[in-house]
Design a protein around this motif. Structure first.
Motif, PDB file in Angstrom:
ATOM      1  N   GLU A  78       0.823  -1.204   0.000  1.00  0.00           N
ATOM      2  CA  GLU A  78       0.000   0.000   0.000  1.00  0.00           C
ATOM      3  C   GLU A  78       0.861   1.260   0.000  1.00  0.00           C
ATOM      4  O   GLU A  78       0.494   2.279  -0.584  1.00  0.00           O
ATOM      5  CB  GLU A  78      -0.919   0.020   1.227  1.00  0.00           C
ATOM      6  CG  GLU A  78      -1.926  -1.108   1.274  1.00  0.00           C
ATOM      7  CD  GLU A  78      -1.374  -2.362   1.952  1.00  0.00           C
ATOM      8  OE1 GLU A  78      -2.182  -3.233   2.299  1.00  0.00           O
ATOM      9  OE2 GLU A  78      -0.136  -2.469   2.126  1.00  0.00           O
ATOM     10  N   THR A  79       2.014   1.184   0.645  1.00  0.00           N
ATOM     11  CA  THR A  79       2.889   2.355   0.780  1.00  0.00           C
ATOM     12  C   THR A  79       3.806   2.533  -0.418  1.00  0.00           C
ATOM     13  O   THR A  79       3.949   3.641  -0.947  1.00  0.00           O
ATOM     14  CB  THR A  79       3.744   2.237   2.054  1.00  0.00           C
ATOM     15  OG1 THR A  79       2.891   1.978   3.174  1.00  0.00           O
ATOM     16  CG2 THR A  79       4.511   3.528   2.309  1.00  0.00           C
ATOM     17  N   LEU A  80       4.425   1.446  -0.857  1.00  0.00           N
ATOM     18  CA  LEU A  80       5.432   1.512  -1.922  1.00  0.00           C
ATOM     19  C   LEU A  80       4.885   1.148  -3.295  1.00  0.00           C
ATOM     20  O   LEU A  80       5.452   1.549  -4.310  1.00  0.00           O
ATOM     21  CB  LEU A  80       6.597   0.569  -1.595  1.00  0.00           C
ATOM     22  CG  LEU A  80       7.316   0.790  -0.259  1.00  0.00           C
ATOM     23  CD1 LEU A  80       8.345  -0.302  -0.046  1.00  0.00           C
ATOM     24  CD2 LEU A  80       7.972   2.161  -0.207  1.00  0.00           C
ATOM     25  N   GLY A  81       3.812   0.385  -3.324  1.00  0.00           N
ATOM     26  CA  GLY A  81       3.332  -0.183  -4.580  1.00  0.00           C
ATOM     27  C   GLY A  81       3.906  -1.583  -4.757  1.00  0.00           C
ATOM     28  O   GLY A  81       5.066  -1.840  -4.414  1.00  0.00           O
ATOM     29  N   LYS A  82       3.108  -2.509  -5.295  1.00  0.00           N
ATOM     30  CA  LYS A  82       3.529  -3.901  -5.404  1.00  0.00           C
ATOM     31  C   LYS A  82       4.771  -4.065  -6.272  1.00  0.00           C
ATOM     32  O   LYS A  82       5.717  -4.772  -5.910  1.00  0.00           O
ATOM     33  CB  LYS A  82       2.378  -4.736  -5.971  1.00  0.00           C
ATOM     34  CG  LYS A  82       2.676  -6.222  -6.018  1.00  0.00           C
ATOM     35  CD  LYS A  82       1.459  -7.003  -6.495  1.00  0.00           C
ATOM     36  CE  LYS A  82       1.751  -8.502  -6.515  1.00  0.00           C
ATOM     37  NZ  LYS A  82       0.555  -9.280  -6.964  1.00  0.00           N
ATOM     38  N   ALA A  83       4.799  -3.403  -7.428  1.00  0.00           N
ATOM     39  CA  ALA A  83       5.935  -3.561  -8.345  1.00  0.00           C
ATOM     40  C   ALA A  83       7.227  -3.038  -7.725  1.00  0.00           C
ATOM     41  O   ALA A  83       8.288  -3.670  -7.822  1.00  0.00           O
ATOM     42  CB  ALA A  83       5.647  -2.845  -9.662  1.00  0.00           C
ATOM     43  N   PHE A  84       7.153  -1.872  -7.092  1.00  0.00           N
ATOM     44  CA  PHE A  84       8.345  -1.293  -6.453  1.00  0.00           C
ATOM     45  C   PHE A  84       8.820  -2.187  -5.319  1.00  0.00           C
ATOM     46  O   PHE A  84      10.021  -2.461  -5.185  1.00  0.00           O
ATOM     47  CB  PHE A  84       8.025   0.110  -5.942  1.00  0.00           C
ATOM     48  CG  PHE A  84       9.226   0.872  -5.456  1.00  0.00           C
ATOM     49  CD1 PHE A  84       9.874   1.774  -6.287  1.00  0.00           C
ATOM     50  CD2 PHE A  84       9.718   0.697  -4.171  1.00  0.00           C
ATOM     51  CE1 PHE A  84      10.988   2.479  -5.849  1.00  0.00           C
ATOM     52  CE2 PHE A  84      10.832   1.396  -3.715  1.00  0.00           C
ATOM     53  CZ  PHE A  84      11.463   2.288  -4.560  1.00  0.00           C
ATOM     54  N   TYR A  85       7.885  -2.654  -4.494  1.00  0.00           N
ATOM     55  CA  TYR A  85       8.209  -3.526  -3.358  1.00  0.00           C
ATOM     56  C   TYR A  85       8.878  -4.812  -3.833  1.00  0.00           C
ATOM     57  O   TYR A  85       9.875  -5.268  -3.251  1.00  0.00           O
ATOM     58  CB  TYR A  85       6.937  -3.809  -2.567  1.00  0.00           C
ATOM     59  CG  TYR A  85       7.061  -4.864  -1.501  1.00  0.00           C
ATOM     60  CD1 TYR A  85       8.091  -4.851  -0.572  1.00  0.00           C
ATOM     61  CD2 TYR A  85       6.122  -5.901  -1.413  1.00  0.00           C
ATOM     62  CE1 TYR A  85       8.190  -5.822   0.410  1.00  0.00           C
ATOM     63  CE2 TYR A  85       6.210  -6.874  -0.438  1.00  0.00           C
ATOM     64  CZ  TYR A  85       7.242  -6.827   0.471  1.00  0.00           C
ATOM     65  OH  TYR A  85       7.346  -7.793   1.436  1.00  0.00           O
ATOM     66  N   GLN A  86       8.363  -5.403  -4.904  1.00  0.00           N
ATOM     67  CA  GLN A  86       8.953  -6.637  -5.419  1.00  0.00           C
ATOM     68  C   GLN A  86      10.358  -6.403  -5.974  1.00  0.00           C
ATOM     69  O   GLN A  86      11.213  -7.285  -5.918  1.00  0.00           O
ATOM     70  CB  GLN A  86       8.046  -7.234  -6.495  1.00  0.00           C
ATOM     71  CG  GLN A  86       6.756  -7.817  -5.947  1.00  0.00           C
ATOM     72  CD  GLN A  86       5.832  -8.359  -7.026  1.00  0.00           C
ATOM     73  OE1 GLN A  86       5.968  -7.997  -8.212  1.00  0.00           O
ATOM     74  NE2 GLN A  86       4.891  -9.213  -6.649  1.00  0.00           N
ATOM     75  N   LYS A  87      10.608  -5.198  -6.495  1.00  0.00           N
ATOM     76  CA  LYS A  87      11.912  -4.895  -7.086  1.00  0.00           C
ATOM     77  C   LYS A  87      12.952  -4.511  -6.031  1.00  0.00           C
ATOM     78  O   LYS A  87      14.098  -4.960  -6.093  1.00  0.00           O
ATOM     79  CB  LYS A  87      11.763  -3.762  -8.098  1.00  0.00           C
ATOM     80  CG  LYS A  87      13.053  -3.395  -8.821  1.00  0.00           C
ATOM     81  CD  LYS A  87      12.806  -2.351  -9.905  1.00  0.00           C
ATOM     82  CE  LYS A  87      14.095  -2.027 -10.662  1.00  0.00           C
ATOM     83  NZ  LYS A  87      13.872  -1.026 -11.739  1.00  0.00           N
ATOM     84  N   GLY A  89      12.266  -4.254  -2.360  1.00  0.00           N
ATOM     85  CA  GLY A  89      12.074  -4.714  -0.990  1.00  0.00           C
ATOM     86  C   GLY A  89      11.532  -3.625  -0.090  1.00  0.00           C
ATOM     87  O   GLY A  89      10.951  -2.643  -0.548  1.00  0.00           O
ATOM     88  N   LEU A  90      11.759  -3.776   1.212  1.00  0.00           N
ATOM     89  CA  LEU A  90      11.200  -2.873   2.216  1.00  0.00           C
ATOM     90  C   LEU A  90      12.029  -1.600   2.350  1.00  0.00           C
ATOM     91  O   LEU A  90      12.631  -1.323   3.391  1.00  0.00           O
ATOM     92  CB  LEU A  90      11.105  -3.588   3.572  1.00  0.00           C
ATOM     93  CG  LEU A  90      10.030  -4.676   3.678  1.00  0.00           C
ATOM     94  CD1 LEU A  90      10.227  -5.503   4.942  1.00  0.00           C
ATOM     95  CD2 LEU A  90       8.645  -4.045   3.664  1.00  0.00           C
ATOM     96  N   THR A  91      12.074  -0.846   1.301  1.00  0.00           N
ATOM     97  CA  THR A  91      12.842   0.398   1.305  1.00  0.00           C
ATOM     98  C   THR A  91      12.267   1.379   0.298  1.00  0.00           C
ATOM     99  O   THR A  91      11.761   0.968  -0.751  1.00  0.00           O
ATOM    100  CB  THR A  91      14.327   0.135   0.990  1.00  0.00           C
ATOM    101  OG1 THR A  91      15.024   1.383   0.934  1.00  0.00           O
ATOM    102  CG2 THR A  91      14.496  -0.599  -0.335  1.00  0.00           C
ATOM    103  N   THR A  92      12.370   2.653   0.601  1.00  0.00           N
ATOM    104  CA  THR A  92      12.024   3.687  -0.377  1.00  0.00           C
ATOM    105  C   THR A  92      13.146   3.873  -1.379  1.00  0.00           C
ATOM    106  O   THR A  92      12.961   4.494  -2.417  1.00  0.00           O
ATOM    107  CB  THR A  92      11.773   5.029   0.323  1.00  0.00           C
ATOM    108  OG1 THR A  92      12.962   5.393   1.053  1.00  0.00           O
ATOM    109  CG2 THR A  92      10.587   4.947   1.283  1.00  0.00           C
ATOM    110  N   ALA A  93      14.345   3.356  -1.010  1.00  0.00           N
ATOM    111  CA  ALA A  93      15.537   3.431  -1.871  1.00  0.00           C
ATOM    112  C   ALA A  93      15.970   4.869  -2.145  1.00  0.00           C
ATOM    113  O   ALA A  93      16.615   5.147  -3.159  1.00  0.00           O
ATOM    114  CB  ALA A  93      15.320   2.678  -3.181  1.00  0.00           C
ATOM    115  N   VAL A  94      15.635   5.784  -1.229  1.00  0.00           N
ATOM    116  CA  VAL A  94      16.024   7.186  -1.400  1.00  0.00           C
ATOM    117  C   VAL A  94      16.100   7.862  -0.035  1.00  0.00           C
ATOM    118  O   VAL A  94      15.464   7.413   0.934  1.00  0.00           O
ATOM    119  CB  VAL A  94      15.016   7.933  -2.313  1.00  0.00           C
ATOM    120  CG1 VAL A  94      13.677   8.140  -1.615  1.00  0.00           C
ATOM    121  CG2 VAL A  94      15.582   9.239  -2.833  1.00  0.00           C
ATOM    122  N   LEU A  95      16.908   8.901   0.050  1.00  0.00           N
ATOM    123  CA  LEU A  95      17.000   9.729   1.247  1.00  0.00           C
ATOM    124  C   LEU A  95      17.128  11.178   0.799  1.00  0.00           C
ATOM    125  O   LEU A  95      17.825  11.476  -0.175  1.00  0.00           O
ATOM    126  CB  LEU A  95      18.222   9.332   2.088  1.00  0.00           C
ATOM    127  CG  LEU A  95      18.560  10.207   3.307  1.00  0.00           C
ATOM    128  CD1 LEU A  95      17.431  10.214   4.318  1.00  0.00           C
ATOM    129  CD2 LEU A  95      19.858   9.714   3.964  1.00  0.00           C
TER     130      LEU A  95
END
Length: 350
Positions: A78-87, A89-95
């Motif tokens: 719900e937070t990251l989106g399924k496709a992003f999460y699958q690619k 994982g549990l990270t926004t991948a940004v700071l």
């Protein structure tokens, strides 16, 4: 699930001093410089400091009494989106950060992705982008940065300067460049650099805190912990992380000074995926009601202005300096400015 997450603003201890302009942005009457010169935004990254404080640097959601990191772990799709999460994982991948430097930062380098995997077992390096706000003149010197090696600088020569702690020699090995408001500079992993005194900027980067420093004392005289110099990989291997390839000053400006792209009359892209896949930064300038529609999660930072932000059952007032996280499931938000507003929208990787 909340459509909008209002975040607190986390100041982080650093070896250098600054932060007065961040205080001023938050309209603090006692604005001052200290060893908390950075504010971290939409952060799920913990700071690396000599005396680690658990959770330092992590963004917090006061309404829910939890960190953004925990919220994402509890609600990943719900937070990251399924496709992003699958690619990713549990990270926004940004700071994202505000940085305000009273003094020059120590000369440093960050790992690229390849070196991050080799030396830190990390899928993320620390490529970053700087977007400059209104800085200040310090001791008659305008805001400036050091960027890239000059011609003839080799690994052996630069390590020799380090061993001697020849600070002037190391500074002279890099290009010194004056910067102005709205300059945008991409700093790839491996590029030697330092932010000079008087700089106030937004930094968007990969989500790590890996920094190799080549000065054992800051310009103001603080002794730097050994681990903060080589990040645990040792005094020899740390020189493998620098890119010694020569580029002329004009080549550096052509490649790394990024020109914004106008999207609409109200929105421009400061840096986008056509430049690098790692992150994207947009700037929004509005004086009337505006619908923000995106198909990915993002952070919002209020640079100037005051108003209301709402979506579904979530509604907040906003003012300059405040930050929000917009989950993937929230496709549309409405921004209602009471006074003209300048807002940054911060995105993770493609």
């Amino acid at each position: 699930m909340k459509e909008i997450l209002k975040l607190d603003y986390k100041r982080v201890w650093r070896t250098y001093t600054g932060g007065k302009l961040i205080d001023t942005m938050h309209q603090k009457k006692d604005a001052s410089d200290s060893h908390y010169p950075e504010e971290w935004i939409m952060s799920i990254t913990e700071a690396i400091n000599p005396e680690p404080t658990k959770g330092e640097g992590l963004s917090y959601i006061p309404d829910l009494n939890m960190t953004l990191k925990t919220y994402i772990e509890n609600n990943p799709e719900e937070t990251l989106g399924k496709a992003f999460y699958q690619k990713y994982g549990l990270t926004t991948a940004v700071l994202v950060k505000f940085i305000d430097s009273l003094e020059r930062l120590t000369l440093q380098v960050h790992p690229n992705k390849k070196d991050a995997r080799i030396y830190f077992n990390s899928e993320f390096g620390k490529t970053e982008c700087w977007y400059f706000l209104k800085g200040r003149t310090i001791e008659n010197e305008k805001p400036h940065v050091y960027l890239g090696f000059k011609k003839g600088i080799t690994r052996a020569y630069f390590k020799e300067l380090f061993d001697k702690q020849d600070i002037n020699g190391m500074l002279n090995a890099l290009n010194k460049i004056e910067v102005n408001e709205k300059d945008c500079i991409l700093i790839e992993g491996g590029m030697p650099h330092a932010i000079g005194s008087g700089c106030f900027l937004v930094e968007i980067q990969e989500p790590t805190d890996y920094t190799i420093r080549v000065e054992k004392y800051t310009p103001s005289g603080l002794k730097i912990d050994e681990k903060l110099i080589h990040q645990g990989i040792g005094y020899d291997k740390m020189f493998d992380l620098f890119n010694y390839k020569y580029m002329s000053l004009s080549e550096i400006k052509e490649k790394y000074f990024i020109k914004p792209r106008r999207i609409t009359q109200k929105e421009k892209e400061i840096i986008g995926y056509d430049t690098i896949d790692y992150f994207k930064l947009k700037e929004l300038n509005i004086s009337k009601n505006y619908l923000s529609e995106e198909n990915i999660f993002y952070g919002m930072v209020i640079i100037e202005g005051k108003g209301i932000i709402k979506s579904g059952d979530s509604q907040y007032t906003y003012e300059q300096g405040e930050q929000f996280f917009i989950p993937y499931q929230t496709q549309t938000i409405e921004i209602i400015p009471e006074i003209p507003s300048r807002i940054f929208k911060c995105f993770g990787p493609k």
